[in-house]
Design a protein around this motif. Structure first.
Motif, PDB file in Angstrom:
ATOM      1  N   THR A  89       4.449   9.647   4.942  1.00 35.09           N
ATOM      2  CA  THR A  89       4.740  10.568   3.824  1.00 35.09           C
ATOM      3  C   THR A  89       6.270  10.703   3.713  1.00 35.09           C
ATOM      4  O   THR A  89       6.993  10.382   4.675  1.00 35.09           O
ATOM      5  N   PRO A  90       6.764  11.202   2.572  1.00 36.79           N
ATOM      6  CA  PRO A  90       8.230  11.354   2.451  1.00 36.79           C
ATOM      7  C   PRO A  90       8.820  12.153   3.624  1.00 36.79           C
ATOM      8  O   PRO A  90       9.868  11.779   4.154  1.00 36.79           O
ATOM      9  N   GLU A  91       8.137  13.191   4.064  1.00 38.88           N
ATOM     10  CA  GLU A  91       8.653  13.998   5.181  1.00 38.88           C
ATOM     11  C   GLU A  91       8.708  13.172   6.470  1.00 38.88           C
ATOM     12  O   GLU A  91       9.651  13.280   7.249  1.00 38.88           O
ATOM     13  N   GLN A  92       7.668  12.360   6.677  1.00 35.57           N
ATOM     14  CA  GLN A  92       7.656  11.515   7.887  1.00 35.57           C
ATOM     15  C   GLN A  92       8.778  10.470   7.836  1.00 35.57           C
ATOM     16  O   GLN A  92       9.399  10.180   8.853  1.00 35.57           O
ATOM     17  N   VAL A  93       9.036   9.935   6.652  1.00 34.38           N
ATOM     18  CA  VAL A  93      10.138   8.964   6.516  1.00 34.38           C
ATOM     19  C   VAL A  93      11.458   9.671   6.824  1.00 34.38           C
ATOM     20  O   VAL A  93      12.310   9.151   7.550  1.00 34.38           O
ATOM     21  N   ARG A  94      11.603  10.875   6.295  1.00 33.97           N
ATOM     22  CA  ARG A  94      12.812  11.691   6.521  1.00 33.97           C
ATOM     23  C   ARG A  94      13.057  11.853   8.024  1.00 33.97           C
ATOM     24  O   ARG A  94      14.170  11.828   8.507  1.00 33.97           O
ATOM     25  N   HIS A  95      11.969  12.027   8.719  1.00 36.32           N
ATOM     26  CA  HIS A  95      12.022  12.270  10.157  1.00 36.32           C
ATOM     27  C   HIS A  95      12.543  11.048  10.915  1.00 36.32           C
ATOM     28  O   HIS A  95      13.236  11.170  11.911  1.00 36.32           O
ATOM     29  N   VAL A  96      12.159   9.858  10.420  1.00 30.70           N
ATOM     30  CA  VAL A  96      12.570   8.615  11.094  1.00 30.70           C
ATOM     31  C   VAL A  96      14.039   8.291  10.787  1.00 30.70           C
ATOM     32  O   VAL A  96      14.763   7.793  11.643  1.00 30.70           O
ATOM     33  N   THR A 134       8.850   4.301  -0.856  1.00 30.12           N
ATOM     34  CA  THR A 134       7.792   5.076  -1.518  1.00 30.12           C
ATOM     35  C   THR A 134       6.554   5.107  -0.618  1.00 30.12           C
ATOM     36  O   THR A 134       6.246   4.125   0.056  1.00 30.12           O
ATOM     37  N   THR A 135       5.888   6.254  -0.658  1.00 26.73           N
ATOM     38  CA  THR A 135       4.639   6.387   0.100  1.00 26.73           C
ATOM     39  C   THR A 135       3.502   5.805  -0.740  1.00 26.73           C
ATOM     40  O   THR A 135       3.503   5.977  -1.967  1.00 26.73           O
ATOM     41  N   PHE A 136       2.564   5.092  -0.102  1.00 25.52           N
ATOM     42  CA  PHE A 136       1.424   4.522  -0.834  1.00 25.52           C
ATOM     43  C   PHE A 136       0.829   5.577  -1.769  1.00 25.52           C
ATOM     44  O   PHE A 136       0.455   6.663  -1.311  1.00 25.52           O
ATOM     45  N   ARG A 137       0.739   5.226  -3.053  1.00 21.56           N
ATOM     46  CA  ARG A 137       0.119   6.152  -4.012  1.00 21.56           C
ATOM     47  C   ARG A 137      -1.402   6.040  -3.916  1.00 21.56           C
ATOM     48  O   ARG A 137      -1.941   4.936  -3.682  1.00 21.56           O
ATOM     49  N   GLY A 190      -2.238   7.601  -0.699  1.00 27.60           N
ATOM     50  CA  GLY A 190      -3.477   6.871  -0.402  1.00 27.60           C
ATOM     51  C   GLY A 190      -3.240   5.700   0.526  1.00 27.60           C
ATOM     52  O   GLY A 190      -2.244   5.647   1.242  1.00 27.60           O
ATOM     53  N   SER A 191      -4.169   4.725   0.451  1.00 32.88           N
ATOM     54  CA  SER A 191      -4.096   3.559   1.343  1.00 32.88           C
ATOM     55  C   SER A 191      -3.280   2.452   0.669  1.00 32.88           C
ATOM     56  O   SER A 191      -2.918   2.546  -0.505  1.00 32.88           O
ATOM     57  N   LEU A 192      -3.048   1.380   1.416  1.00 41.15           N
ATOM     58  CA  LEU A 192      -2.340   0.228   0.864  1.00 41.15           C
ATOM     59  C   LEU A 192      -3.085  -0.330  -0.357  1.00 41.15           C
ATOM     60  O   LEU A 192      -2.479  -0.639  -1.388  1.00 41.15           O
ATOM     61  N   ASP A 234      -2.549   1.793  -3.286  1.00 41.72           N
ATOM     62  CA  ASP A 234      -1.181   1.635  -3.782  1.00 41.72           C
ATOM     63  C   ASP A 234      -1.079   0.394  -4.678  1.00 41.72           C
ATOM     64  O   ASP A 234      -0.453   0.435  -5.743  1.00 41.72           O
ATOM     65  N   ALA A 235      -1.713  -0.697  -4.238  1.00 39.61           N
ATOM     66  CA  ALA A 235      -1.647  -1.942  -5.012  1.00 39.61           C
ATOM     67  C   ALA A 235      -2.251  -1.732  -6.405  1.00 39.61           C
ATOM     68  O   ALA A 235      -1.744  -2.240  -7.397  1.00 39.61           O
ATOM     69  N   LEU A 236      -3.311  -0.921  -6.442  1.00 45.18           N
ATOM     70  CA  LEU A 236      -4.000  -0.660  -7.703  1.00 45.18           C
ATOM     71  C   LEU A 236      -3.142   0.164  -8.664  1.00 45.18           C
ATOM     72  O   LEU A 236      -3.314   0.123  -9.874  1.00 45.18           O
ATOM     73  N   ARG A 237      -2.230   0.976  -8.145  1.00 43.47           N
ATOM     74  CA  ARG A 237      -1.402   1.860  -8.972  1.00 43.47           C
ATOM     75  C   ARG A 237      -0.143   1.153  -9.485  1.00 43.47           C
ATOM     76  O   ARG A 237       0.599   1.712 -10.276  1.00 43.47           O
ATOM     77  N   ARG A 238       0.131  -0.053  -8.995  1.00 41.65           N
ATOM     78  CA  ARG A 238       1.323  -0.767  -9.468  1.00 41.65           C
ATOM     79  C   ARG A 238       1.048  -1.351 -10.845  1.00 41.65           C
ATOM     80  O   ARG A 238      -0.104  -1.405 -11.279  1.00 41.65           O
ATOM     81  N   ASP A 239       2.125  -1.753 -11.553  1.00 38.35           N
ATOM     82  CA  ASP A 239       1.908  -2.148 -12.947  1.00 38.35           C
ATOM     83  C   ASP A 239       1.320  -3.561 -13.100  1.00 38.35           C
ATOM     84  O   ASP A 239       0.179  -3.728 -13.516  1.00 38.35           O
ATOM     85  N   PHE A 240       2.068  -4.598 -12.710  1.00 35.24           N
ATOM     86  CA  PHE A 240       1.610  -5.967 -12.961  1.00 35.24           C
ATOM     87  C   PHE A 240       1.200  -6.645 -11.651  1.00 35.24           C
ATOM     88  O   PHE A 240       1.716  -6.298 -10.585  1.00 35.24           O
ATOM     89  N   THR A 241       0.308  -7.625 -11.762  1.00 36.54           N
ATOM     90  CA  THR A 241      -0.197  -8.272 -10.544  1.00 36.54           C
ATOM     91  C   THR A 241       0.958  -8.878  -9.736  1.00 36.54           C
ATOM     92  O   THR A 241       0.947  -8.820  -8.515  1.00 36.54           O
ATOM     93  N   VAL A 242       1.968  -9.436 -10.444  1.00 29.88           N
ATOM     94  CA  VAL A 242       3.080 -10.078  -9.725  1.00 29.88           C
ATOM     95  C   VAL A 242       3.985  -9.046  -9.055  1.00 29.88           C
ATOM     96  O   VAL A 242       4.846  -9.419  -8.245  1.00 29.88           O
ATOM     97  N   ASN A 243       3.804  -7.774  -9.391  1.00 28.21           N
ATOM     98  CA  ASN A 243       4.594  -6.710  -8.759  1.00 28.21           C
ATOM     99  C   ASN A 243       3.845  -6.046  -7.613  1.00 28.21           C
ATOM    100  O   ASN A 243       4.323  -5.083  -7.025  1.00 28.21           O
ATOM    101  N   ALA A 244       2.635  -6.524  -7.338  1.00 28.27           N
ATOM    102  CA  ALA A 244       1.820  -5.892  -6.301  1.00 28.27           C
ATOM    103  C   ALA A 244       1.678  -6.834  -5.099  1.00 28.27           C
ATOM    104  O   ALA A 244       0.593  -6.981  -4.533  1.00 28.27           O
ATOM    105  N   LEU A 245       2.762  -7.493  -4.748  1.00 26.15           N
ATOM    106  CA  LEU A 245       2.757  -8.379  -3.575  1.00 26.15           C
ATOM    107  C   LEU A 245       3.544  -7.683  -2.469  1.00 26.15           C
ATOM    108  O   LEU A 245       4.649  -7.179  -2.709  1.00 26.15           O
TER     109      LEU A 245
END
Ligand code: ATP
Ligand code: MG
Length: 452
Positions: free
Chosen positions: A74-81, A111-114, A134-136, A139-150
């Motif tokens: 999560t953003p807070e966990q990233v902040r912590h690292v 960004t945290t997995f949406r 959410g999960s990986l 997250d892939a499902l929430r991205r815009d184009f297939t070529v941007n979800a790699l």
């Protein structure tokens, strides 16, 4: 075999794990900051991948513009690292992790997995906040184009592909993940991203991805003008600015970003003016030279300013007040669509305001104009007008010559235009001719290419 064929036809989602090296993505091509972010998040027990444009561009053999990281933390966990990192954004919370490289600060966006959960939307379906995690796969499902979800995992040197992004990239195809109409309604800016990525990367927009654009175009009206400005900048600085504007026009999207385009394309002179200004920008970017956004917007909006200015002059108003009133009018008009930040707006206005001063070749005025901080950018702008027949070529040639000769020759040039004069105030003569043909006359001064 048959199952594979059916899968291909139906494009069923399914995870594919690929050897990154076989696809041109190597650890050493990844920004060291992005590698550190992934390594440290993974060491802390989280999932972390380089995602989006960087993976796509490396696979296409292009240098990525930026490196984004997606993580299960999560953003807070990233902040912590990363204790120097900061959480930014409200509609879409992300973490900026700064790195100090080559003498400057570079930011890696994390960004945290949406999640796939319901994000709050307005009545048109536009997502107002997207901070459900959410999960990986989500997250892939929430991205815009297939070529941007790699997703690239630098420790395993693998690429994870959930939506046939690799196939689409190989087929040079831009395909929206999910139902394109719904995805454009969720975020109408995705239409502009489709146009830009297709022009910039030479990808064809798949017909089902293109189809809803015409009917969704009007939704751009609901986008805040600051975000539209950012997207307009990305289009103009994509390296394929003219193609982007033509593609916007083909889908009717220009009406919401840059409605004056229709007017500009009506005459060969104004078309040439726009095309040359954009070609010049693309060329500078290809040569890795900085581009002035002030100059670019001065060129894009000049036609509007000039038309209103000429009207005021015809009504008997004086040159400079008429120009200033025309500029204010255009600015108010443009502000409704694009929030041009002051730092660019100021340069744009100075370039415009200096234009009538090129006509005043009397006494010490040319010397004073030459001393202006933005002389070079304004002169380049005049030259562009001259090239397209929007101003007398003789005037441009006169100014070209004026920059590169000594003061006595300059005085003689003024005298030739206006008849014998008293000559310039000697105290003003500070600048020496550079002797460089076509080069910048002003050391350290503003030029049309100078970064702002
Ligand atoms: P570039 O950086 O070359 O302009 P990019 O695809 O990396 O292109 P970014 O704005 O950096 O664009 O976004 C990073 C990634 O975030 C994208 O590749 C995409 O996966 C996702 N993304 C960005 N904007 C959106 C959006 N409006 N809707 C859904 N996903 C998006
Ligand atoms: Mg990017």
């Amino acid at each position: 075999m048959i199952r594979k064929l059916i899968g291909k036809v139906l494009r069923r989602p399914g995870k594919r794990v690929l050897h990154a090296k076989h696809y041109g993505v190597r650890r050493e091509d990844i920004h060291s900051g992005a590698l550190k972010v992934c390594d440290r998040l993974q060491e802390a027990g989280y999932e972390a991948y380089v995602v989006g444009g960087a993976v796509r561009d490396l696979m296409l053999g292009k240098a990525p513009k930026d490196f984004d990281v997606a993580t299960s933390a999560t953003p807070e966990q990233v902040r912590h690292v990363f204790n120097r990192s900061r959480i930014i954004g409200r509609r879409f919370r992300i973490v900026h992790v700064p790195f100090y490289e080559r003498g400057g600060e570079e930011i890696i966006e994390v960004t945290t997995f949406r999640g796939a959960g319901e994000a709050p939307t307005d009545e048109s379906g536009r997502i107002l906040r997207d901070n459900v995690y959410g999960s990986l796969e989500d997250d892939a499902l929430r991205r815009d184009f297939t070529v941007n979800a790699l997703y690239y995992d630098p420790s395993r040197e693998e690429i994870l592909d959930f939506h046939h992004g690799v196939d689409d990239l190989e087929a040079r195809r831009l395909v929206m993940i999910g139902d394109p109409g719904i995805r454009y309604r969720e975020d109408p800016v995705r239409m502009l991203r489709a146009i830009r990525l297709s022009a910039k990367l030479g990808l064809d927009i798949a017909p089902p991805t293109r189809k809803p654009i015409a009917e969704c175009a009007g939704l751009l009206q609901n986008i805040p003008s600051a975000r539209l400005f950012d997207e307009m900048m990305k289009l103009l600085l994509s390296g394929r600015a003219w193609d982007c504007l033509m593609a916007l026009k083909a889908d009717g999207l220009h009406k919401y970003l840059f409605p004056v385009l229709d007017q500009l394309l009506k005459t060969p002179q104004t078309t040439a003016f726009l095309q040359k200004a954009l070609a010049n920008t693309d060329k500078r970017l290809a040569e890795d030279k900085p581009v002035s956004a002030g100059f670019l917007f001065a060129a894009l909006l000049w036609h509007e300013v000039e038309a209103s200015w000429q009207k005021k002059l015809a009504a008997g108003e004086h040159t400079v007040p008429a120009l200033m009133a025309a500029m204010n009018e255009v600015e108010t008009n443009v502000e409704k669509r694009l929030a041009i930040p002051n730092r660019y707006g100021a340069a744009m206005k100075e370039i415009w305001l200096l234009q009538p001063r090129f006509e005043q070749r009397v006494g010490s005025r040319p010397f004073r104009l030459f001393e202006q901080q933005r002389f070079r950018a304004a002169y380049d702008f005049l030259a562009l007008r001259g090239e397209c027949g929007l101003v007398d070529k003789e005037l441009v040639e006169w100014w070209t010559q004026f920059q590169f000769c000594d003061d006595d020759t300059r005085s003689a040039m003024i005298a030739r235009v206006t008849g014998p004069q008293k000559g310039p105030d000697r105290k003003r003569r500070r600048r020496k001719p550079t002797g460089k043909a076509g080069g910048a006359a002003k050391p350290g001064g503003e030029s049309s290419g100078g970064a702002e």
